[in-house]
Design a protein around this motif. Structure first.
Motif, short mmCIF file in Angstrom:
data_model
loop_
_atom_site.label_atom_id
_atom_site.label_comp_id
_atom_site.label_asym_id
_atom_site.label_seq_id
_atom_site.Cartn_x
_atom_site.Cartn_y
_atom_site.Cartn_z
N ILE A 91 -27.36 10.32 -14.38
CA ILE A 91 -27.39 11.10 -15.62
C ILE A 91 -26.57 12.39 -15.44
O ILE A 91 -26.66 13.04 -14.40
CB ILE A 91 -28.84 11.50 -15.96
N ALA A 92 -25.77 12.72 -16.44
CA ALA A 92 -25.08 14.01 -16.45
C ALA A 92 -25.42 14.73 -17.75
O ALA A 92 -25.69 14.08 -18.76
CB ALA A 92 -23.57 13.80 -16.35
N PHE A 93 -25.43 16.04 -17.70
CA PHE A 93 -25.72 16.82 -18.91
C PHE A 93 -24.55 17.73 -19.27
O PHE A 93 -23.73 18.07 -18.41
CB PHE A 93 -26.96 17.70 -18.71
N SER A 94 -24.52 18.13 -20.53
CA SER A 94 -23.54 19.12 -20.96
C SER A 94 -24.17 19.97 -22.05
O SER A 94 -24.98 19.48 -22.83
CB SER A 94 -22.30 18.39 -21.48
N TYR B 37 -15.28 17.92 -10.67
CA TYR B 37 -16.23 18.04 -11.78
C TYR B 37 -16.82 16.68 -12.12
O TYR B 37 -16.24 15.65 -11.79
CB TYR B 37 -15.52 18.66 -13.00
N SER B 38 -17.96 16.70 -12.75
CA SER B 38 -18.62 15.47 -13.20
C SER B 38 -17.65 14.67 -14.06
O SER B 38 -17.11 15.17 -15.04
CB SER B 38 -19.87 15.82 -14.00
N LYS B 39 -17.42 13.41 -13.66
CA LYS B 39 -16.41 12.60 -14.34
C LYS B 39 -16.74 12.38 -15.81
O LYS B 39 -15.86 12.42 -16.66
CB LYS B 39 -16.26 11.25 -13.65
N ALA B 40 -18.03 12.15 -16.09
CA ALA B 40 -18.41 11.81 -17.47
C ALA B 40 -18.07 12.94 -18.42
O ALA B 40 -17.45 12.74 -19.46
CB ALA B 40 -19.89 11.48 -17.54
N SER B 41 -18.45 14.16 -18.05
CA SER B 41 -18.27 15.21 -19.04
C SER B 41 -16.83 15.71 -19.07
O SER B 41 -16.32 16.06 -20.14
CB SER B 41 -19.32 16.31 -18.88
N ILE B 42 -16.11 15.67 -17.95
CA ILE B 42 -14.70 16.09 -18.00
C ILE B 42 -13.89 15.09 -18.82
O ILE B 42 -13.01 15.45 -19.60
CB ILE B 42 -14.11 16.30 -16.58
N ASN B 224 -26.60 26.42 -16.06
CA ASN B 224 -25.77 25.46 -16.80
C ASN B 224 -24.32 25.51 -16.39
O ASN B 224 -23.41 25.44 -17.22
CB ASN B 224 -25.93 25.66 -18.31
N VAL B 225 -24.09 25.65 -15.10
CA VAL B 225 -22.75 25.55 -14.52
C VAL B 225 -22.70 24.31 -13.62
O VAL B 225 -21.81 23.46 -13.74
CB VAL B 225 -22.40 26.81 -13.71
N LEU B 226 -23.74 24.16 -12.79
CA LEU B 226 -23.77 23.03 -11.84
C LEU B 226 -23.75 21.68 -12.53
O LEU B 226 -23.29 20.70 -11.96
CB LEU B 226 -25.02 23.13 -10.95
N ILE B 227 -24.28 21.61 -13.76
CA ILE B 227 -24.30 20.31 -14.45
C ILE B 227 -22.90 19.74 -14.63
O ILE B 227 -22.75 18.55 -14.79
CB ILE B 227 -25.01 20.35 -15.84
N TYR B 250 -33.44 35.57 -4.87
CA TYR B 250 -33.78 34.59 -5.91
C TYR B 250 -32.55 33.83 -6.40
O TYR B 250 -31.47 34.41 -6.54
CB TYR B 250 -34.42 35.29 -7.10
N LEU B 251 -32.76 32.54 -6.66
CA LEU B 251 -31.72 31.72 -7.28
C LEU B 251 -32.27 31.17 -8.59
O LEU B 251 -33.35 30.58 -8.61
CB LEU B 251 -31.34 30.56 -6.35
N CYS B 252 -31.54 31.39 -9.68
CA CYS B 252 -31.98 30.94 -11.00
C CYS B 252 -30.98 29.93 -11.54
O CYS B 252 -29.80 30.27 -11.74
CB CYS B 252 -32.10 32.11 -11.96
N LEU B 253 -31.43 28.71 -11.80
CA LEU B 253 -30.57 27.66 -12.32
C LEU B 253 -30.93 27.33 -13.76
O LEU B 253 -31.94 27.81 -14.28
CB LEU B 253 -30.69 26.40 -11.45
N GLY B 254 -30.13 26.48 -14.40
CA GLY B 254 -30.44 26.01 -15.75
C GLY B 254 -31.64 25.07 -15.72
O GLY B 254 -31.99 24.53 -14.67
N THR B 255 -32.26 24.87 -16.88
CA THR B 255 -33.56 24.18 -16.90
C THR B 255 -33.47 22.69 -16.56
O THR B 255 -34.48 22.05 -16.32
CB THR B 255 -34.26 24.34 -18.26
N LYS B 256 -32.27 22.12 -16.58
CA LYS B 256 -32.12 20.71 -16.20
C LYS B 256 -31.49 20.57 -14.82
O LYS B 256 -31.22 19.45 -14.36
CB LYS B 256 -31.27 19.97 -17.24
N GLU B 257 -31.19 21.69 -14.18
CA GLU B 257 -30.52 21.64 -12.88
C GLU B 257 -31.55 21.66 -11.77
O GLU B 257 -32.55 22.35 -11.87
CB GLU B 257 -29.53 22.81 -12.76
N SER B 258 -31.27 20.89 -10.72
CA SER B 258 -32.27 20.82 -9.66
C SER B 258 -31.59 20.85 -8.30
O SER B 258 -30.40 20.59 -8.17
CB SER B 258 -33.11 19.56 -9.87
N LEU B 259 -32.39 21.19 -7.29
CA LEU B 259 -31.88 21.17 -5.92
C LEU B 259 -32.14 19.80 -5.29
O LEU B 259 -31.72 19.53 -4.18
CB LEU B 259 -32.57 22.25 -5.08
#
Lengths: 190, 286
Positions: A91-94, B37-42, B224-227, B250-259
């Motif tokens: 899954i990828a998000f944007s 970069y993520s192939k799908a979104s690029i 919302n950068v790492l996605i 502290y490290l703060c990521l977007g709500t759908k981003e995970s380690l």
């Protein structure tokens, strides 16, 4: 056509009821992954996976970025994000611009899934009040995927399935209560 | 009825090659590195620009990118996704105020790195929050982005009045103590942020894909950068963050981003699981 690996679905107005009916008809042994988009406001709490999970024998998931897509699992796009399928079947998000005034957008999911799965994909357009998903249905059709639209008469809001049907790229038009059983039967054999 | 000639897997392979060549051309000509970069979104963003531009293939568009800097800037803006807002995810800012600020108050000096700050809305959000908590005069915010054009906009701090109405609501939900309008001046259909808010902000261009460690930070925000990155680049960036953070930072990521998928989960403890606030462990488990 090879075995179907994934089913993508899109709905807007009336979608909760439609998804509930479709998913309730799928057996726990359903062989494909399901990815779905329901239009909702970005600030809504993400309760949809929990709601759908109550009516469904398959695990319903609110996915993380890079989550692997597994057969027999249901992945629900979170409010405020486009959900896409990446090349390695993750899954990828944007948070790019809204598409058809929506984020998540059905087209974003459909185009990306069409690239990755080609003819091993089925797509379903359900009830909705705008034309999101029509371009995606056409693309999936051109990639050799199998396409289904909910019949406009059985839709709470017919605009979305009508727009998809108008492209000429829909393989089957089915009443709401037929869609789940049809998917179950067609994919069990595939 | 639309044309329905099929698009087979070979055609997809051709497009994939064309996309790789375009990204290579951009890197060699302009130094921006989107190759991981993520192939799908690029792909979605390149195809979107291709559809708008009227070129018949990505190859043709690549030629234009190489020879026309203005066209490149348009494409760059597509590729970097500059969609942001003040107090985006207000619950995050509320949690930051309640769970992180009390700890920062014990520090003599606070260094905050906001990686991928885009047009700056979230930078000013943080500056206001720190101001209201009485911490801003001993804080420094390093605001970085890959794209110099958006950094210039961030520096100006001018936003549309329409957007700012929505931000006022976010600000209240984020636990703001006054009124957001205390921090800007309206002029016609836009607002300009209070210039005093800039006193402790340093703007700099920084590419997470190629550039190095950034100071000894107490907080890193990268939401919302790492996605947009593939897994390998995500791993690189998280390692960069581990190396840039002070112990207990502290490290703060977007709500759908995970380690979860970066192999660096061990380096952090989870402070707020749903709003993705992490803290670098005092002792590294190796």
């Amino acid at each position: 056509m090879g075995p179907v690996k994934a089913v993508v679905m899109g709905a807007s107005w009336g979608g909760l009821n439609a998804y509930t009916q479709v998913l309730a008809a799928l057996p726990a042994s359903f062989p494909a992954a399901i990815l779905l988009v329901q239009h909702q406001h970005a600030s809504s709490e993400n309760r949809l996976p929990w709601l759908l999970g109550r009516y469904c024998d398959l695990p319903v998931i609110a996915p993380e970025d890079k989550e692997p897509i597994l057969p027999g699992h249901v992945y629900v796009a979170p409010p405020g994000y486009h959900m896409l399928v990446d090349q390695d079947e993750t899954i990828a998000f944007s948070v790019g611009k809204q598409v058809h005034f929506s984020r998540p957008s059905v087209d974003e999911l459909f185009f990306s899934a069409g690239v990755v799965y080609g003819d091993r994909l089925a797509a379903v357009i359900l009830t909705g009040a705008n034309d999101d998903g029509a371009a995606g249905i056409e693309y999936i059709h051109r990639r050799g995927g199998f396409t289904i639209a909910q019949s406009p008469v059985s839709s709470e809001a017919p605009t979305m399935p009508e727009a998809a049907i108008k492209t000429g790229a829909v393989s089957r038009v089915l009443d709401l209560e037929k869609i789940g059983p049809y998917l179950a039967e067609r994919l069990q054999g595939s | 009825m639309a044309d329905s000639f099929p698009i087979d897997d070979d055609e997809i392979d051709v497009e994939d090659i064309e996309i790789r060549l375009l990204l290579e051309a951009i890197f060699q000509m302009y130094g921006y590195d989107f190759r991981s970069y993520s192939k799908a979104s690029i792909r979605r963003r390149i195809m979107h620009r291709l559809g708008m531009s009227g070129f018949s293939s990505i190859m043709e568009m690549t030629d234009k990118v190489l020879r026309d800097r203005r066209f490149f800037v348009t494409l760059l803006n597509d590729l970097t996704v500059n969609v942001t807002e003040m107090y985006r995810d207000p619950e995050f800012y509320r949690a930051f105020r309640e769970e992180v600020i009390p700890v920062l108050k014990t520090f003599p000096f606070i260094k905050i790195w906001h990686a991928g700050c885009s047009t700056g809305e979230e930078i000013y959000s943080m500056a206001i929050l720190l101001e209201e908590e009485g911490l801003y005069d001993r804080a420094m915010i390093y605001a970085t982005d890959i794209d110099k054009n958006v950094l210039a906009a961030a520096k100006k701090g001018i936003y549309s009045i329409e957007a700012v109405k929505q931000y006022g609501d976010n600000y209240r939900r984020a636990g703001g103590r006054h009124s957001l309008s205390d921090y800007f001046t309206a002029r016609y259909d836009s607002v300009i942020m209070d210039q005093r808010l800039k006193r402790n902000i340093v703007f700099a261009d920084h590419d997470l894909a190629t550039d190095q460690v950034f100071g000894e930070m107490h907080v890193i925000l990268c939401r919302n950068v790492l996605i947009y990155f593939d897994r390998a680049l995500q791993e690189r960036v998280i390692r960069l963050f581990v190396d840039s953070l002070d112990m207990g930072g502290y490290l703060c990521l977007g709500t759908k981003e995970s380690l979860k998928f970066t192999g660096q989960e061990e380096a952090f403890e989870m402070i707020n699981p749903s709003l993705r606030i992490f803290r670098k462990r005092q002792i590294r488990h190796s």
